[in-house]
Scaffold this motif. Structure first.
Motif, PDB file in Angstrom:
ATOM      1  N   TYR A  47     -55.862 -12.802 -10.385  1.00 41.52           N
ATOM      2  CA  TYR A  47     -54.468 -12.361 -10.244  1.00 41.52           C
ATOM      3  C   TYR A  47     -54.414 -10.869 -10.444  1.00 41.52           C
ATOM      4  N   PRO A  48     -53.711 -10.145  -9.570  1.00 40.67           N
ATOM      5  CA  PRO A  48     -53.105 -10.653  -8.349  1.00 40.67           C
ATOM      6  C   PRO A  48     -54.180 -10.999  -7.332  1.00 40.67           C
ATOM      7  N   ASP A  52     -53.256  -9.035  -2.113  1.00 41.16           N
ATOM      8  CA  ASP A  52     -51.829  -8.847  -2.385  1.00 41.16           C
ATOM      9  C   ASP A  52     -51.533  -7.366  -2.580  1.00 41.16           C
ATOM     10  N   THR A  53     -50.808  -6.778  -1.645  1.00 40.35           N
ATOM     11  CA  THR A  53     -50.448  -5.363  -1.731  1.00 40.35           C
ATOM     12  C   THR A  53     -48.950  -5.181  -1.952  1.00 40.35           C
ATOM     13  N   ALA A  57     -47.227  -7.096  -7.098  1.00 40.07           N
ATOM     14  CA  ALA A  57     -48.581  -7.623  -7.341  1.00 40.07           C
ATOM     15  C   ALA A  57     -48.966  -7.447  -8.805  1.00 40.07           C
TER      16      ALA A  57
END
Length: 138
Positions: A47-48, A52-53, A57
């Motif tokens: 995670y993130p 993921d941008t 995030a």
């Protein structure tokens, strides 16, 4: 129907209180090739998500259940203990015991750079956020 709406409302409220940015995953010890100083190298990011941008995030909340410090003498020596926990949005990928958490951003400068270890599973089901118990790493 009303209960489902209330749960969704609770999830939105919990999300709105998440002001920290964290990185969760498996790390290993390393050495900086230039300075020869010890480092922690991320080897498995949970995670993130690595792709993921989005601006959200890694959003999370690190919190202590209370300000109280309990003193344990179970091992013969007094030990001061506090119980921090990590809240992440409902639907976030599952974390596992011994995954590490690094706080990379927070409105509270005392949290930035602190590292923790996941010390148990999060409750699941009808919850507003996933809350993981933490152990602070020194």
């Amino acid at each position: 129907m009303r209960g489902a709406r209330m749960l969704i409302r609770g999830q939105h409220m919990a999300d709105s209180r998440m002001s920290e940015t964290v990185l969760v995953g498996k790390f290993r010890d390393g050495t900086d090739p230039d300075t020869k100083e010890a480092t922690r190298v991320l080897v498995e990011q949970r995670y993130p998500a690595p792709d993921d941008t989005s601006p959200d995030a890694g959003k999370a909340r690190i919190r202590w259940g209370s300000r109280e410090v309990s003193n344990s003498q179970a091992t013969g020596s007094p030990v001061a203990m506090q119980e921090p926990y990590l809240s992440v949005p409902f639907g976030t990928a599952r974390f596992f015991t011994d995954d590490e958490v690094e706080c990379s951003a927070s409105p509270d400068p005392l949290l930035v750079g602190r590292r923790f270890k996941i010390s148990g599973a999060a409750a699941a089901g009808q919850v507003s956020a996933y809350r993981y118990p933490l152990e602070e790493l020194s």
